[in-house]
Write a protein that holds these residues in place. Sequence first.
Motif, PDB file in Angstrom:
ATOM      1  N   VAL A  26       0.848  -1.195   0.000  1.00 40.87           N
ATOM      2  CA  VAL A  26       0.000   0.000   0.000  1.00 40.87           C
ATOM      3  C   VAL A  26       0.881   1.242   0.000  1.00 40.87           C
ATOM      4  O   VAL A  26       1.767   1.389   0.841  1.00 40.87           O
ATOM      5  N   VAL A  27       0.641   2.127  -0.967  1.00 38.91           N
ATOM      6  CA  VAL A  27       1.428   3.363  -1.053  1.00 38.91           C
ATOM      7  C   VAL A  27       0.617   4.589  -0.654  1.00 38.91           C
ATOM      8  O   VAL A  27       1.191   5.624  -0.321  1.00 38.91           O
ATOM      9  N   LEU A  43     -10.246   4.421  -1.868  1.00 37.05           N
ATOM     10  CA  LEU A  43      -9.975   4.094  -0.469  1.00 37.05           C
ATOM     11  C   LEU A  43      -8.480   3.980  -0.191  1.00 37.05           C
ATOM     12  O   LEU A  43      -7.970   4.570   0.752  1.00 37.05           O
ATOM     13  N   PHE A  44      -7.796   3.200  -1.022  1.00 36.80           N
ATOM     14  CA  PHE A  44      -6.338   3.093  -0.895  1.00 36.80           C
ATOM     15  C   PHE A  44      -5.758   2.643  -2.229  1.00 36.80           C
ATOM     16  O   PHE A  44      -6.465   2.161  -3.108  1.00 36.80           O
ATOM     17  N   ARG A  45      -4.455   2.833  -2.358  1.00 37.62           N
ATOM     18  CA  ARG A  45      -3.779   2.520  -3.618  1.00 37.62           C
ATOM     19  C   ARG A  45      -2.600   1.598  -3.344  1.00 37.62           C
ATOM     20  O   ARG A  45      -1.808   1.829  -2.437  1.00 37.62           O
ATOM     21  N   ILE A  46      -2.491   0.553  -4.165  1.00 36.48           N
ATOM     22  CA  ILE A  46      -1.367  -0.378  -4.105  1.00 36.48           C
ATOM     23  C   ILE A  46      -0.306   0.081  -5.095  1.00 36.48           C
ATOM     24  O   ILE A  46      -0.633   0.634  -6.157  1.00 36.48           O
ATOM     25  N   GLY A 191       2.408   1.435   3.491  1.00 37.79           N
ATOM     26  CA  GLY A 191       3.562   0.545   3.547  1.00 37.79           C
ATOM     27  C   GLY A 191       3.200  -0.887   3.886  1.00 37.79           C
ATOM     28  O   GLY A 191       4.033  -1.790   3.742  1.00 37.79           O
ATOM     29  N   GLU A 192       1.957  -1.105   4.303  1.00 39.70           N
ATOM     30  CA  GLU A 192       1.512  -2.451   4.643  1.00 39.70           C
ATOM     31  C   GLU A 192       1.330  -3.277   3.368  1.00 39.70           C
ATOM     32  O   GLU A 192       0.920  -2.767   2.332  1.00 39.70           O
TER      33      GLU A 192
END
Length: 226
Positions: A26-27, A43-46, A191-192
């Motif tokens: 995850v960045v 929601l989030f970006r890889i 970072g996860e």
Amino acid sequence: GRFVSTDNAYVKADKIVVSADISGRVVDVLVGADQMVKRGTLLFRIDPEPFRIAVSRAEAQLAAAIQEVGAIRALYDQKVARLTLAEGDLAYQQQHHERQDALTRTGVVSRSGMDTAERALRAARDQILIATQEIAEVRARLGGDPTRPADEQPSVRDARAVRDRAALDLARTEVRAPVDGIVTNFDLQQGEYVTAGTTVFSLVGTENVWIQANYKETDLTFLKVG
């Protein structure tokens, strides 16, 4: 999840699991716990870089497959032309053999001339067999149908499928809200590393809310529409 409760009624909503369709680090994390989001909210970006590289590689392989099909089709045309020439030579050698046979029978020419004509005829027949086999081999490389458009050749279709899958994976690096809702069970950190299909957090949907009530008949005495 239950939002409001009384002694005999509950306001309820769907709980949707949020997960990624691909694995990666995850960045960017763009939401937080208890945040209300709309359908389609990012929601989030890889990290997309490995997937961009995969797309570039797949596009190069697709271009190479198209070029290879073009080269094979040119080779096929060449082999067909060779067969046409071989057929013409066979017809000539057949006629020459027949003339030599007639002349040999009348004693006009020696047997050695006939032997030469027979060897030439056998060689012409061999060239027909060789050309036919080569055409069959090239045809097999074109999926059995050399007239099929390059885009429909098996090798190109396979390469395009790989490219499309790579492009889809790249698009999946951005995880968006499937419905309007509220973020819950949230503990995602930049970072996860997330694994495809594993629950990251949840959304309590606000699009499909309903009330579950269990009232006695005596409690409904003054109930009216609205």
